[in-house]
Design a protein around this motif. Sequence first.
Motif, PDB file in Angstrom:
ATOM      1  N   LEU A 164     -12.109   5.859  23.504  1.00 40.52           N
ATOM      2  CA  LEU A 164     -11.195   7.000  23.405  1.00 40.52           C
ATOM      3  C   LEU A 164     -10.013   6.745  24.319  1.00 40.52           C
ATOM      4  N   GLU A 165      -8.797   6.975  23.828  1.00 35.37           N
ATOM      5  CA  GLU A 165      -7.629   6.964  24.703  1.00 35.37           C
ATOM      6  C   GLU A 165      -7.385   8.412  25.076  1.00 35.37           C
ATOM      7  N   VAL A 166      -7.615   8.710  26.346  1.00 36.46           N
ATOM      8  CA  VAL A 166      -7.541  10.085  26.828  1.00 36.46           C
ATOM      9  C   VAL A 166      -6.131  10.326  27.349  1.00 36.46           C
TER      10      VAL A 166
ATOM     11  N   ILE B 128      -3.285  13.006  28.943  1.00 34.35           N
ATOM     12  CA  ILE B 128      -2.905  14.274  29.580  1.00 34.35           C
ATOM     13  C   ILE B 128      -1.386  14.344  29.576  1.00 34.35           C
ATOM     14  N   ARG B 129      -0.867  15.513  29.224  1.00 34.91           N
ATOM     15  CA  ARG B 129       0.594  15.708  29.216  1.00 34.91           C
ATOM     16  C   ARG B 129       0.962  16.920  30.047  1.00 34.91           C
ATOM     17  N   ASN B 130       2.002  16.742  30.884  1.00 32.18           N
ATOM     18  CA  ASN B 130       2.567  17.851  31.655  1.00 32.18           C
ATOM     19  C   ASN B 130       3.890  18.306  31.067  1.00 32.18           C
TER      20      ASN B 130
ATOM     21  N   SER C   8       6.638  17.549  27.499  1.00 36.19           N
ATOM     22  CA  SER C   8       6.694  16.952  26.157  1.00 36.19           C
ATOM     23  C   SER C   8       7.457  15.629  26.188  1.00 36.19           C
ATOM     24  N   ALA C   9       6.941  14.658  25.436  1.00 33.71           N
ATOM     25  CA  ALA C   9       7.597  13.348  25.316  1.00 33.71           C
ATOM     26  C   ALA C   9       6.873  12.567  24.222  1.00 33.71           C
ATOM     27  N   GLY C  10       7.437  11.411  23.871  1.00 38.37           N
ATOM     28  CA  GLY C  10       6.766  10.446  22.999  1.00 38.37           C
ATOM     29  C   GLY C  10       6.212  11.042  21.725  1.00 38.37           C
ATOM     30  N   SER C  11       4.949  10.698  21.438  1.00 35.65           N
ATOM     31  CA  SER C  11       4.370  11.085  20.153  1.00 35.65           C
ATOM     32  C   SER C  11       4.170  12.597  20.047  1.00 35.65           C
ATOM     33  N   PHE C  12       4.053  13.287  21.182  1.00 36.67           N
ATOM     34  CA  PHE C  12       3.924  14.757  21.131  1.00 36.67           C
ATOM     35  C   PHE C  12       5.209  15.362  20.578  1.00 36.67           C
ATOM     36  N   ALA C  13       6.346  14.924  21.126  1.00 39.23           N
ATOM     37  CA  ALA C  13       7.648  15.445  20.696  1.00 39.23           C
ATOM     38  C   ALA C  13       7.873  15.135  19.210  1.00 39.23           C
TER      39      ALA C  13
ATOM     40  N   GLY D 213      -4.632   2.273  14.111  1.00 41.87           N
ATOM     41  CA  GLY D 213      -3.458   2.818  14.805  1.00 41.87           C
ATOM     42  C   GLY D 213      -3.815   3.969  15.747  1.00 41.87           C
ATOM     43  N   ASP D 214      -4.986   3.893  16.367  1.00 42.10           N
ATOM     44  CA  ASP D 214      -5.421   4.889  17.361  1.00 42.10           C
ATOM     45  C   ASP D 214      -5.257   6.346  16.888  1.00 42.10           C
ATOM     46  N   PRO D 215      -5.942   6.742  15.805  1.00 38.27           N
ATOM     47  CA  PRO D 215      -5.736   8.105  15.289  1.00 38.27           C
ATOM     48  C   PRO D 215      -6.245   9.197  16.243  1.00 38.27           C
TER      49      PRO D 215
ATOM     50  N   ASP E 277       3.358  12.208  31.426  1.00 36.87           N
ATOM     51  CA  ASP E 277       2.083  12.087  30.702  1.00 36.87           C
ATOM     52  C   ASP E 277       1.447  10.752  31.047  1.00 36.87           C
ATOM     53  N   PHE E 278       0.212  10.556  30.643  1.00 36.47           N
ATOM     54  CA  PHE E 278      -0.465   9.277  30.890  1.00 36.47           C
ATOM     55  C   PHE E 278      -1.707   9.150  30.025  1.00 36.47           C
ATOM     56  N   LYS E 279      -2.168   7.910  29.933  1.00 35.23           N
ATOM     57  CA  LYS E 279      -3.366   7.583  29.158  1.00 35.23           C
ATOM     58  C   LYS E 279      -4.432   7.024  30.087  1.00 35.23           C
ATOM     59  N   LEU E 280      -5.662   7.477  29.909  1.00 34.69           N
ATOM     60  CA  LEU E 280      -6.783   6.946  30.688  1.00 34.69           C
ATOM     61  C   LEU E 280      -7.846   6.389  29.754  1.00 34.69           C
TER      62      LEU E 280
ATOM     63  N   PRO F 222       2.928   1.855  35.101  1.00 39.08           N
ATOM     64  CA  PRO F 222       4.063   2.296  34.271  1.00 39.08           C
ATOM     65  C   PRO F 222       3.899   1.929  32.788  1.00 39.08           C
ATOM     66  N   ASP F 223       2.899   1.080  32.470  1.00 40.80           N
ATOM     67  CA  ASP F 223       2.582   0.811  31.058  1.00 40.80           C
ATOM     68  C   ASP F 223       1.873   2.009  30.431  1.00 40.80           C
ATOM     69  N   THR F 224       1.154   2.770  31.257  1.00 42.93           N
ATOM     70  CA  THR F 224       0.263   3.805  30.711  1.00 42.93           C
ATOM     71  C   THR F 224       0.644   5.226  31.146  1.00 42.93           C
ATOM     72  N   CYS F 225       1.697   5.325  31.956  1.00 43.40           N
ATOM     73  CA  CYS F 225       2.176   6.645  32.406  1.00 43.40           C
ATOM     74  C   CYS F 225       3.661   6.772  32.083  1.00 43.40           C
ATOM     75  N   ARG F 226       4.124   7.970  31.806  1.00 46.65           N
ATOM     76  CA  ARG F 226       5.569   8.218  31.787  1.00 46.65           C
ATOM     77  C   ARG F 226       5.944   8.811  33.139  1.00 46.65           C
ATOM     78  N   LEU F 227       6.908   8.169  33.797  1.00 48.37           N
ATOM     79  CA  LEU F 227       7.306   8.536  35.145  1.00 48.37           C
ATOM     80  C   LEU F 227       8.823   8.692  35.168  1.00 48.37           C
TER      81      LEU F 227
HETATM   82  N1  UDP Z   1      -0.209   5.463  26.108  1.00 46.79           N
HETATM   83  C1  UDP Z   1      -0.804   4.259  26.458  1.00 46.79           C
HETATM   84  N2  UDP Z   1      -1.365   3.491  25.471  1.00 46.79           N
HETATM   85  C2  UDP Z   1      -1.357   3.857  24.167  1.00 46.79           C
HETATM   86  C3  UDP Z   1      -0.747   5.086  23.819  1.00 46.79           C
HETATM   87  C4  UDP Z   1      -0.185   5.862  24.805  1.00 46.79           C
HETATM   88  O1  UDP Z   1      -0.854   3.905  27.630  1.00 46.79           O
HETATM   89  O2  UDP Z   1      -1.892   3.120  23.324  1.00 46.79           O
HETATM   90  C5  UDP Z   1       0.399   6.310  27.159  1.00 46.79           C
HETATM   91  C6  UDP Z   1       1.919   6.311  27.076  1.00 46.79           C
HETATM   92  O3  UDP Z   1       2.468   5.348  27.954  1.00 46.79           O
HETATM   93  C7  UDP Z   1       2.272   7.696  27.557  1.00 46.79           C
HETATM   94  C8  UDP Z   1       1.061   8.558  27.153  1.00 46.79           C
HETATM   95  O4  UDP Z   1      -0.007   7.637  26.947  1.00 46.79           O
HETATM   96  O5  UDP Z   1       2.377   7.742  28.975  1.00 46.79           O
HETATM   97  C9  UDP Z   1       1.296   9.388  25.918  1.00 46.79           C
HETATM   98  O6  UDP Z   1       1.741   8.536  24.893  1.00 46.79           O
HETATM   99  P1  UDP Z   1       2.144   9.123  23.472  1.00 46.79           P
HETATM  100  O7  UDP Z   1       0.950   9.731  22.839  1.00 46.79           O
HETATM  101  O8  UDP Z   1       3.338   9.993  23.620  1.00 46.79           O
HETATM  102  O9  UDP Z   1       2.420   7.863  22.580  1.00 46.79           O
HETATM  103  P2  UDP Z   1       3.629   6.836  22.457  1.00 46.79           P
HETATM  104  O10 UDP Z   1       4.905   7.573  22.655  1.00 46.79           O
HETATM  105  O11 UDP Z   1       3.339   5.807  23.494  1.00 46.79           O
HETATM  106  O12 UDP Z   1       3.442   6.342  21.062  1.00 46.79           O
END
Ligand code: UDP
Length: 238
Positions: A89-91, A93-95, A97-102, A128-130, A175-178, A196-201
């Motif tokens: 699971l790619e977990v 958390i968002r504080n 709006s950005a990226g795929s949420f927006a 594609g990580d649904p 936001d970030f992914k864990l 910075p690969d896995t967090c938006r800063l």
């Molecule tokens: N993220 C990640 N790996 C992934 C998908 C997302 O580390 O495979 C991180 C990404 O850097 C961001 C957060 O998770 O900090 C939320 O990403 P989002 O769902 O907005 O997807 P993206 O815009 O990366 O497609």
Amino acid sequence: MEKLAQIYEGKAKKVYATDDDTLCIVDYKDDATAFNGEKKGTIVGKGVINNQMTNRLMAKMEAAGIPTHFVKELSERETLVKKVTIVPLEVIIRNISAGSFAKRYGVNEGIVFSAPTFEFSYKNDDLGDPLLNDEHALALGITNEAEIAQIRKYAYAVNDVLKAFWSSCGVTLVDFKLEFGKTTDGTIVLADEISPDTCRLWDTATGEKLDKDRFRRDMGGVEDAYSEIMRRLVEHDA
Ligand code: UDP
Ligand code: ADP
């Protein structure tokens, strides 16, 4: 500790076996990918920064009572970690709006949420990580209710610690992914990386992006952004 055969090569890291069955070594590369591997490139020095940053942040998580896979930094790019079975699971958390949420909900980036959101997607590159909800994860047999509850609790706790830490460095955690894993004795621990690969800063004062979005969006200044975020961390901890 002896480094044995490579057991996995991912997009950003390699994983090696060791002579201890419960431990493995992760080796951070400078390779960068985006859009599920469609965009490829190199961010010079990223592997060193992501290794050192992850380890320092994992130590902060441990100090806050969140168990992690971290054992010992071995070199600039290599770290000894507890070998876990990754919960696929790619977990996220968002504080803000950005990226795929927006994109998904047709809203602007930068909307500050009154409370953080929790979501996860199925860690499966072929699909594609649904996005998944709890019931989907249970139906697919990916995890169980107790694990979801534990993961959710840890993810919010990580957000509290990380948000406060970056804030004290003049950085806004968007936001970030864990990723979480199960150790050989079945304990859930925080694994993979926090970087910075896995967090938006975002720089709190200027709004400047100090993360992988600079690479994803061809904004330039990628290496400088990674160096700047590492500099803030080191300066804060000095
Ligand atoms: N993220 C990640 N790996 C992934 C998908 C997302 O580390 O495979 C991180 C990404 O850097 C961001 C957060 O998770 O900090 C939320 O990403 P989002 O769902 O907005 O997807 P993206 O815009 O990366 O497609
Ligand atoms: P990806 O597999 O998404 O391309 P990486 O290049 O970062 O990602 O590869 C690292 C792999 O190692 C990931 O699949 C991640 O889930 C896995 N991993 C992270 N921490 C551990 C750990 N402690 N034990 C075993 N595997 C881990």
